[in-house]
Write an enzyme that holds these catalytic residues in place. Structure first.
Site, PDB file in Angstrom:
ATOM      1  N   GLU A 190       1.819   3.545   2.434  1.00  0.00           N
ATOM      2  CA  GLU A 190       2.795   3.396   3.042  1.00  0.00           C
ATOM      3  C   GLU A 190       4.076   2.458   2.952  1.00  0.00           C
ATOM      4  O   GLU A 190       5.470   3.020   3.142  1.00  0.00           O
ATOM      5  CB  GLU A 190       2.172   3.059   4.636  1.00  0.00           C
ATOM      6  CG  GLU A 190       1.063   3.890   5.235  1.00  0.00           C
ATOM      7  CD  GLU A 190       1.639   5.322   5.570  1.00  0.00           C
ATOM      8  OE1 GLU A 190       2.960   5.506   5.873  1.00  0.00           O
ATOM      9  OE2 GLU A 190       0.790   6.368   5.215  1.00  0.00           O
ATOM     10  N   ASP A 215       0.742  -1.263  -0.051  1.00  0.00           N
ATOM     11  CA  ASP A 215      -0.016  -0.077  -0.141  1.00  0.00           C
ATOM     12  C   ASP A 215       1.074   1.216   0.148  1.00  0.00           C
ATOM     13  O   ASP A 215       2.108   0.973  -0.149  1.00  0.00           O
ATOM     14  CB  ASP A 215      -0.998  -0.014   1.178  1.00  0.00           C
ATOM     15  CG  ASP A 215      -0.398  -0.103   2.552  1.00  0.00           C
ATOM     16  OD1 ASP A 215       1.052  -0.046   2.753  1.00  0.00           O
ATOM     17  OD2 ASP A 215      -0.898  -0.638   3.318  1.00  0.00           O
TER      18      ASP A 215
END
Ligand SMILES: [Zn+2]
Ligand SMILES: [Zn+2]
Length: 748
Positions: A87, A85
């Protein structure tokens, strides 16, 4: 040194992956982000396209050195393999930055997988790509936006309300939800109403008085009392309707982050934070003997997609046929579709990676909580490929035979009704949770039968307001409004609690006085920040950046100049009010005898002496915040104040050396035990978990250096704040230092 290098963000994940790859691979962990915005200043270069001014995260120098060294020693490929994702993409990018890899690098490749299994890791190593600049930009934009909002807003709160406060972007909107629900509850005026039920000879089934639409009748008292008199007159009711129909119930879709948090909260009482912790453990790898070591038991747990891979569906269908028989297998594969807002993040639902591992088979390798969560995920995933449940539903309606009573209910189109369901075929409900209740069977009756009344119950009740939010309902509401994302739901709630803006009491989220104060201040002066639609719009724009249809520069240019101007104006126009004072009390100051004032502080109420020369402060013991255990009432324990604060003492104390701690109503977000106020070695008070030493949770109590910068920025699970579960209580020195610093800023 091994030929190739794999870099992930967590040591647990590194260990599992190392087991899958041979000696040609070394696997190391960054332990979260390695570079970030500075904690002591704004850290955004507004003049130059809103670029982040990166600094090494405190304590990460060693990790960075070891990464550089390992990269240098690698002759083959460096696989950047953090979570799939934004992050994770940002961490991959950070590693590329410190190692000075170009944007398109032959040597450093991004490897993405949604589950930690041998096959998935192998496939990811085979199919690498460049680091996705758009995903990284979206992560940076969120970080910058949170900083640009949180930093100046917190500074303003210090000046205008109280030192040490903070306000963040997404949390403020979530705080508003909690505060407004509390307002609604306080403003609610209960009104009386009556309900009716009936029972008949020969059966235990309860019939309820309903209206024409089938809803329970809530009669106003005058009407209800009249009906009660009439119903008491005669003891026979006639069956006016008896219908039977077949209903089917299809399985719900597989779990995603929000529904997993809700289901785990409803079924097991887990907080959102606990659920994410256990899910992360299951995802990163558990030692399973049957599988020869560490394996990730579930797919990636931060997702809003209900899609399931074709292989996963096939494996589930295979298992159902073998274990439960073909009659339970749904005719065709059920496919659930969510259109992912961001194509590169097209995740799958949360599902078992090895569906053949039944919950009962892995139980001995899991903690009780991991087991519960695994069983929940497993059941929901397997159910999706099973046949619907088939029920026979019976509906019986009765009305009184006595003519006046009959006329009364006929006029209102009311009747006593009961609905019973009988399971004809279990279908997916074969997997149901063991504690679910069975339904009582109906009496055999036909239309026109007269039943002898055994009981008429009229209940006088009061209307009640909607209940407070709990973790499950708040996440549901945030999802509905588009506030937050799978990666942030749990941390938004966590931040509100860490800031003491809300407490969790008996599972419910209650705003604190200071939380209400801050929320109302923001509503009055910064409408946008607590506006649901605006917060949702920002999330959408971040998605657009991830999709490369918007740039962070454009987004921030559209938002920040107006906001900055607003802050500047409010800095001048808002007069510091005594918002925190609750007025004079009867308590006399211990030092000078003046009647003390009660004030709201960031950590609850306290007394302060209004005498300018004295300014003495004394603690206020607010009994409403304590949970009183049964033992206290039973044993006649009394409240005593000692060197270490208040406690419950046995009536014969100190002869009988029996005491009980003052448990707070607020419960631990990690283990659900009550929290207690304690004192550290230096005598500093703090709030910890009563389950210590089994649970080491500490609620950070004091304002820390750099908090203005971090103010309310929702940390995702990978930020340094969450990698260490014990938050150190800062020493006095640091607090004094930052306090004086703030003062000098104020005078400027
Ligand atoms: Zn005084
Ligand atoms: Zn605890």
């Amino acid at each position: 040194m091994a030929k190739n290098l794999v870099i992930v963000e967590s040591p647990a994940k590194a260990k599992t992956i190392q087991g899958y790859l041979g000696k040609d691979f070394a696997v190391i962990a960054t332990v979260g982000h390695i570079i970030d915005l500075p904690t002591s200043k704004l850290g955004v270069d507004i003049e130059n396209g809103y670029e982040m001014v990166y600094t090494t995260i405190k304590g990460k120098d060693k990790v960075i050195e070891s990464i550089k060294k390992a990269v240098k020693a690698t002759s083959g490929t460096v696989y950047l393999a953090p979570d799939p994702d934004r992050e994770g993409e940002a961490i991959a990018w950070q590693v590329a930055q410190i190692c000075k890899f170009p944007a398109k690098s032959e040597k450093a490749r991004r490897a993405v997988f949604h589950e930690i299994t041998k096959e998935a890791i192998g496939a990811a190593i085979q199919n690498t790509r460049d680091v996705d600049a758009s995903l990284v930009e979206a992560q940076q934009a969120r970080r910058i936006l949170d900083r640009l909002v949180g930093y100046p807003l917190s500074m303003l709160l210090w000046k205008k309300i109280q030192f040490g406060l903070s306000a963040g972007r997404v949390q403020s909107a979530a705080l508003r939800l909690i505060v407004e629900r509390e307002d609604e509850i306080k403003a609610f005026v209960p009104t009386p109403y009556m309900t009716f039920t009936s029972k008949y000879k020969g059966t235990d089934v309860v019939f309820t008085l309903v209206d024409a639409k089938g809803s329970m009748v809530k009669a106003v008292p005058e009407q209800g009392n009249e009906l009660k008199k009439l119903l008491d007159l005669q003891g026979k009711h006639e069956v006016i309707e008896h219908k039977t129909k077949t209903v089917t119930s299809s399985p719900p879709p597989p779990l995603v982050t929000s529904t997993m948090q809700q289901a785990a909260n409803q079924t097991y009482g887990f907080t959102a934070k606990m659920t994410m912790k256990f899910a992360q453990e299951l995802y990163q790898g558990v030692n399973i003997k049957e599988k020869g070591g560490l394996i990730g038991l579930i797919s990636y747990m931060r997702t809003d997609s209900v899609n399931m891979s074709e292989q996963a569906i096939a494996a589930i269908r295979d298992l159902i046929e073998k274990k439960y028989g073909k009659e339970y297998l749904h005719d065709t594969a059920r496919r659930y579709k969510t259109k992912s807002a961001v194509a590169q993040e097209a995740h799958e639902a949360i599902r078992p990676t090895h569906v053949e591992l039944l919950p009962s088979m892995v139980r001995e390798y899991l903690t009780p909580q991991q087991y519960k969560l695994y069983a929940l995920i497993w059941r929901r995933a397997v159910a999706t490929q099973m046949k619907p449940q088939i029920l026979e539903e019976e509906n019986v309606k009765t009305v009184p035979v006595q003519s006046e009573a009959r006329t009364f209910v006929d006029k209102e189109k009311w009747a006593f009704e009961t609905v019973a369901q009988r399971e004809v075929f279990a279908g997916y409900r074969l997997l149901k949770h063991a504690e679910e209740k069975e339904i009582k069977p109906l009496p055999v009756v036909s239309k026109g039968d007269q039943l002898t009344v055994s009981e008429i119950k009229a209940e006088n009740l009061m209307t009640t307001p909607r209940s407070r939010f709990n973790d499950a309902t708040l996440v549901k509401e945030m999802e509905k409004l588009g506030i937050g994302r799978p990666s942030t739901y749990a941390s938004i709630i966590g931040t509100l609690i860490a800031r003491n803006y809300a407490l969790r009491e008996m599972k419910f989220l209650i705003p604190t006085e200071i939380g209400i104060l801050v929320c109302n201040f923001l509503k009055k002066h910064f409408v946008k920040i607590v506006d649901y639609a605006f917060t949702a719009q920002m999330e959408k724009e971040l998605d657009e950046i991830a999709n490369a249809t918007l740039t962070k520069k454009k987004m921030l240019e559209a938002f920040y100049p107006d906001f900055a101007k607003d802050i500047e104006e409010k800095n001048k126009s808002i007069v510091k009010e005594e918002l925190t004072s609750l007025g004079e009390t009867d308590k006399e100051c211990r030092k000078c005898g003046t009647k003390m004032h009660l004030k709201i502080g960031p950590w609850g109420q306290y007394y302060v002496c209004p005498n300018e020369k004295c300014k003495n402060k004394e603690p206020f013991v607010d009994m409403t915040k304590y949970f009183v255990p049964e033992e206290v009432d039973k044993g006649g324990y009394i409240l005593k104040k000692g060197r270490f604060g208040v406690f419950w003492a046995h009536p014969d104390y100190p002869e009988v050396k029996k005491t009980l701690p003052m448990l707070l109503k607020e419960v631990c977000p990690d283990c659900d035990a009550h929290l207690v106020e304690r004192k550290g070695k230096t005598g500093r008070p703090f709030i910890g978990c009563s389950a210590y030493p089994n649970c080491k949770y500490i609620k950070s109590r004091f304002f820390k250096k750099g908090d203005a910068a971090k103010s309310g920025e929702a940390s995702t699970a990978k930020s340094p704040a969450e990698t260490t579960s014990i938050k150190k209580v800062v020493s006095k020195k640091v607090i004094k230092k930052s306090a004086s610093k703030a003062k000098t800023k104020r005078t400027k």
